[in-house]
Every structure is written in C-alpha cells, then in structure tokens.
Design a protein around this motif. Structure first.
Motif, PDB file in Angstrom:
ATOM      1  N   SER A   1       4.452  27.236  41.618  1.00  0.00           N
ATOM      2  CA  SER A   1       4.831  26.246  40.518  1.00  0.00           C
ATOM      3  C   SER A   1       4.880  27.194  39.233  1.00  0.00           C
ATOM      4  O   SER A   1       5.678  26.771  38.227  1.00  0.00           O
ATOM      5  CB  SER A   1       3.757  25.271  40.428  1.00  0.00           C
ATOM      6  OG  SER A   1       3.686  24.302  41.230  1.00  0.00           O
TER       7      SER A   1
ATOM      8  N   ASP B   1      14.000  20.835  43.671  1.00  0.00           N
ATOM      9  CA  ASP B   1      13.091  21.829  43.949  1.00  0.00           C
ATOM     10  C   ASP B   1      12.654  21.751  45.309  1.00  0.00           C
ATOM     11  O   ASP B   1      12.043  20.953  45.750  1.00  0.00           O
ATOM     12  CB  ASP B   1      11.892  21.729  42.873  1.00  0.00           C
ATOM     13  CG  ASP B   1      10.936  22.779  43.212  1.00  0.00           C
ATOM     14  OD1 ASP B   1      11.335  23.831  43.608  1.00  0.00           O
ATOM     15  OD2 ASP B   1       9.817  22.711  42.481  1.00  0.00           O
TER      16      ASP B   1
ATOM     17  N   PRO C   1       1.937  19.010  42.802  1.00  0.00           N
ATOM     18  CA  PRO C   1       2.548  17.901  42.423  1.00  0.00           C
ATOM     19  C   PRO C   1       2.500  17.544  40.886  1.00  0.00           C
ATOM     20  O   PRO C   1       3.406  16.949  40.486  1.00  0.00           O
ATOM     21  CB  PRO C   1       1.963  16.911  43.358  1.00  0.00           C
ATOM     22  CG  PRO C   1       1.283  17.536  44.531  1.00  0.00           C
ATOM     23  CD  PRO C   1       1.251  18.864  43.913  1.00  0.00           C
TER      24      PRO C   1
ATOM     25  N   THR D   1       5.017  19.186  39.077  1.00  0.00           N
ATOM     26  CA  THR D   1       6.377  18.748  39.571  1.00  0.00           C
ATOM     27  C   THR D   1       6.647  17.348  38.618  1.00  0.00           C
ATOM     28  O   THR D   1       7.956  17.244  37.974  1.00  0.00           O
ATOM     29  CB  THR D   1       6.189  18.282  40.963  1.00  0.00           C
ATOM     30  OG1 THR D   1       6.153  19.414  41.873  1.00  0.00           O
ATOM     31  CG2 THR D   1       7.472  17.217  41.341  1.00  0.00           C
ATOM     32  N   THR D   2       5.674  16.477  38.417  1.00  0.00           N
ATOM     33  CA  THR D   2       5.856  15.340  37.720  1.00  0.00           C
ATOM     34  C   THR D   2       6.229  15.686  36.111  1.00  0.00           C
ATOM     35  O   THR D   2       6.819  14.784  35.656  1.00  0.00           O
ATOM     36  CB  THR D   2       4.772  14.227  37.894  1.00  0.00           C
ATOM     37  OG1 THR D   2       3.246  14.954  37.444  1.00  0.00           O
ATOM     38  CG2 THR D   2       4.746  13.959  39.344  1.00  0.00           C
TER      39      THR D   2
ATOM     40  N   HIS E   1       9.787  16.592  35.992  1.00  0.00           N
ATOM     41  CA  HIS E   1      10.667  15.491  36.061  1.00  0.00           C
ATOM     42  C   HIS E   1      10.587  14.831  34.891  1.00  0.00           C
ATOM     43  O   HIS E   1      11.816  14.363  34.412  1.00  0.00           O
ATOM     44  CB  HIS E   1       9.804  14.514  37.351  1.00  0.00           C
ATOM     45  CG  HIS E   1      10.414  13.230  37.192  1.00  0.00           C
ATOM     46  ND1 HIS E   1      11.368  12.854  37.899  1.00  0.00           N
ATOM     47  CD2 HIS E   1       9.972  11.940  36.483  1.00  0.00           C
ATOM     48  CE1 HIS E   1      11.641  11.654  37.975  1.00  0.00           C
ATOM     49  NE2 HIS E   1      10.698  11.320  37.027  1.00  0.00           N
TER      50      HIS E   1
ATOM     51  N   TYR F   1      15.332  14.922  38.579  1.00  0.00           N
ATOM     52  CA  TYR F   1      14.687  16.049  39.167  1.00  0.00           C
ATOM     53  C   TYR F   1      13.919  15.522  40.637  1.00  0.00           C
ATOM     54  O   TYR F   1      13.240  14.580  40.550  1.00  0.00           O
ATOM     55  CB  TYR F   1      13.322  16.528  38.527  1.00  0.00           C
ATOM     56  CG  TYR F   1      12.758  18.031  38.798  1.00  0.00           C
ATOM     57  CD1 TYR F   1      13.259  18.992  38.484  1.00  0.00           C
ATOM     58  CD2 TYR F   1      11.330  17.798  39.219  1.00  0.00           C
ATOM     59  CE1 TYR F   1      12.654  20.303  39.161  1.00  0.00           C
ATOM     60  CE2 TYR F   1      10.656  19.006  39.651  1.00  0.00           C
ATOM     61  CZ  TYR F   1      11.336  20.207  39.422  1.00  0.00           C
ATOM     62  OH  TYR F   1      10.642  21.306  40.011  1.00  0.00           O
TER      63      TYR F   1
ATOM     64  N   ASP G   1      11.710  16.464  44.034  1.00  0.00           N
ATOM     65  CA  ASP G   1      10.952  17.554  44.644  1.00  0.00           C
ATOM     66  C   ASP G   1      11.257  17.338  46.263  1.00  0.00           C
ATOM     67  O   ASP G   1      10.969  16.090  46.564  1.00  0.00           O
ATOM     68  CB  ASP G   1       9.493  17.186  44.053  1.00  0.00           C
ATOM     69  CG  ASP G   1       9.029  15.704  44.217  1.00  0.00           C
ATOM     70  OD1 ASP G   1       9.467  15.208  43.475  1.00  0.00           O
ATOM     71  OD2 ASP G   1       8.230  15.922  44.926  1.00  0.00           O
TER      72      ASP G   1
ATOM     73  N   SER H   1       8.400  10.737  41.937  1.00  0.00           N
ATOM     74  CA  SER H   1       8.145  12.128  41.668  1.00  0.00           C
ATOM     75  C   SER H   1       6.620  12.738  42.098  1.00  0.00           C
ATOM     76  O   SER H   1       5.751  12.036  41.616  1.00  0.00           O
ATOM     77  CB  SER H   1       8.477  12.472  40.045  1.00  0.00           C
ATOM     78  OG  SER H   1       8.157  13.866  39.927  1.00  0.00           O
ATOM     79  N   GLY H   2       6.864  13.649  42.693  1.00  0.00           N
ATOM     80  CA  GLY H   2       5.530  14.578  43.241  1.00  0.00           C
ATOM     81  C   GLY H   2       5.140  14.082  44.657  1.00  0.00           C
ATOM     82  O   GLY H   2       4.584  14.835  45.320  1.00  0.00           O
TER      83      GLY H   2
ATOM     84  N   HIS I   1       6.425  16.780  47.289  1.00  0.00           N
ATOM     85  CA  HIS I   1       5.460  17.895  47.371  1.00  0.00           C
ATOM     86  C   HIS I   1       4.349  17.633  47.605  1.00  0.00           C
ATOM     87  O   HIS I   1       3.596  18.640  48.373  1.00  0.00           O
ATOM     88  CB  HIS I   1       5.382  18.735  45.961  1.00  0.00           C
ATOM     89  CG  HIS I   1       6.808  19.464  45.401  1.00  0.00           C
ATOM     90  ND1 HIS I   1       7.015  19.824  44.380  1.00  0.00           N
ATOM     91  CD2 HIS I   1       7.537  20.077  46.518  1.00  0.00           C
ATOM     92  CE1 HIS I   1       8.088  20.512  44.477  1.00  0.00           C
ATOM     93  NE2 HIS I   1       8.576  20.494  45.715  1.00  0.00           N
TER      94      HIS I   1
END
Length: 299
Positions: free
Chosen positions: A64, A89, A95, A98-99, A102, A112, A114, A160-161, A164
């Motif tokens: 990350s 990604d 996560p 990631t969010t 996003h 975006y 993941d 999102s998330g 991952h």
C-alpha cells in the motif's frame, strides 16, 4: 480502450505480456525499464505519462505504501485522473488504504477497482489467474474484457476494499498451507520417508492442499518455481491479514505459525527469494536439511 500499466515486476510483467500476446498495445512504466521491454510493452517515461494516455490503468505494486506513492504522487495517477477512466489495483494492499484511494479518484470522476490476484507466476504466464474484485459492478463490466486477457476466473466480491479483503483471506490460507507443509516435508525427510510417496499419501488424504498438489512435487526435485511471491511479501500479506482481523474483532490463534515461518526465512537470508524457500529456512534450523538430491546436508 487504451491500456497502461505501472509496475511490471514478477507478476505485473507476466500480466502485461499476456495482454500484449492477445494483440493489445500496453504503455508501461517500471523503475527498471528492462522489465517494460521484456513484457513487450511500450516504455513510458513516468507514471503520469501512463495515466495521462490510458483509459484503463493497471497497477501491480509491492504494498500500500508504494500504491499510495504511485497514485498520490505529484505526477501520479490521481493528478491525471479524469471522468470515465478506470484504475485497477492488482496489488495486495490494505483495504482501508484502498477505500481511501477509491474516494479520492471518484472525486475526479475516475473509478478504482481493487482486484486481488491468485494463482502465482505459472497462472499469470498462462493467462489463468483468479481475480477477486471490489468496487462498482458496472465498472467491472466495463473493465472485464481487458481483465479476461489474463484471468480465467473473475469474482465480484462487493464494494471498494472487498477484493483486497478477499485477497488477504486467501493469502493467509496460502501462507498456512505452505509453511505447514514445508515443516511436514522436512520432518518426512528426517524420518527417512520417500518424499514422492509422502506427497502421494497427503494428496490422497485429508492433508491435501495447494502446496502439496502444486508446489512440493517440484520443490522435492529442486525446482522452487521462482518468479512468485517472496518471503518478505508473504510476511507482509500475513501481517496485513492480522491487522484486518484485529479491526474486525476476530481472534487469530493460527497466525503465529506463518508469521514465525516467513519471519524466520527473512531473518536467515531468504528475504527476496520465492516464499517456497521457507522449507529451506526450516531445514536450516533442523540440521541443514534439503528435500532434493544434489544438495544434501553434510554428514
């Protein structure tokens, strides 16, 4: 759809090569330019050039911290993001990071996804990876034709998330299977068992797992299947899993085994070697054991 790629290392390079072999142009950037040319991609001078000239941007990066640097840097993906653009990604990342990415890309009108990957280098070379994807399902539908160029299975796991998160759960089981099987195989070697027979027993019995089926039939003959996840990256993935389940309030009594095993491998000099060499680290502490002929421990 113009395809760009940032991070063409062990996995990213293989994935990019699949896309190129399918007849598509790929604009690529890596800190080591030779990785870009080896994959058959067109070299870009920066991440910003990749993002600025691509409708779909693929990322395959170590963690990350690097993903955030590539996305949020002055000449990064976010600086060049625009409405309708899709960023995928493929890294194994936290996560919560990631969010956050996003949300930031959504503010620029970009999407975006993941997309954790599973299958290792062998599956990447055969365009047979499994993808676990988080993000908007409609965006995934738009990206799917490109993702199918290197994947055999694509699962939409949720918002999102979620991709991952699923990846961390998968990698934790992978880490347990690999480290535990490594220990068992060293024990079998020291007990004087024929390792081919031992694997046949395990694969016909309740001990069967991915490592017994796909890793150790090669390892016992000295083929460590190089090109996949290193011990350092495997340890990172397990640590991310532990952080995830701690936030979820889930007890994790089984995490100590792979943490110890891959931490041991890193400490004994196998940090940047493929994670399959964890069996050698365990062998080192067990009297210098090697499973395969030609590298037997000294008497």
């Amino acid at each position: 759809m113009r395809i760009g790629f940032a991070g063409l290392g062990n996995m990213g390079g293989r994935i990019a090569a699949c896309i190129v072999r399918a007849g598509h142009d790929v604009l690529g950037y890596d800190l080591r330019p030779e990785h870009v040319t080896a994959a058959g991609a067109r070299p870009a001078g920066s991440v910003g050039e990749v993002a600025g000239h691509s409708d779909l941007v693929l990322l395959s990066l170590p963690d990350s911290r690097v993903v955030e640097a590539v996305v949020l840097g002055d000449d990064g993906v976010l600086a060049h993001a625009r409405p309708g653009q899709i960023v995928v990604d493929l890294s194994t990342a936290a996560p919560d990071s990631t969010t956050r990415l996003h949300r930031l890309l959504a503010e620029r009108g970009a999407a975006y996804l993941d997309a954790g990957i599973s299958g290792g280098a062998a599956a990447a070379e055969k365009a047979a990876l499994t993808l676990m994807v988080g993000g908007d399902a409609a965006v995934l539908d738009r990206a799917r034709p490109a993702l199918e160029l290197f994947s055999a299975h694509i699962f939409h796991c949720g918002p999102s998330g979620a991709g991952h998160t699923a990846k961390l759960l998968n990698n934790f089981l992978n880490a347990i299977a690999l480290s535990a099987t490594a220990e068992v195989m060293v024990a079998g070697k020291k007990a004087g068992l024929d390792l081919e027979t031992l694997l046949a027993v395990l694969n016909a019995g309740s001990g069967v797992n991915f490592a017994t089926l796909h890793r150790f039939p090669k390892i016992i003959h000295g083929d460590y299947l190089k090109g996949g996840l290193t011990n350092t990256l495997m340890l990172k993935d397990v640590q991310l899993y532990v952080e995830l389940v701690a936030r979820l309030g889930v007890a994790s009594p089984n995490s100590s085994g792979p943490l110890a095993s891959f931490g041991l491998a890193r400490a004994l000099g196998y940090a940047d070697e493929i994670s399959n060499t964890v069996v050698d680290a365990i062998g080192d502490l067990s009297g210098g054991v090697r499973l395969h002929t030609g590298e037997e421990p000294a008497a």
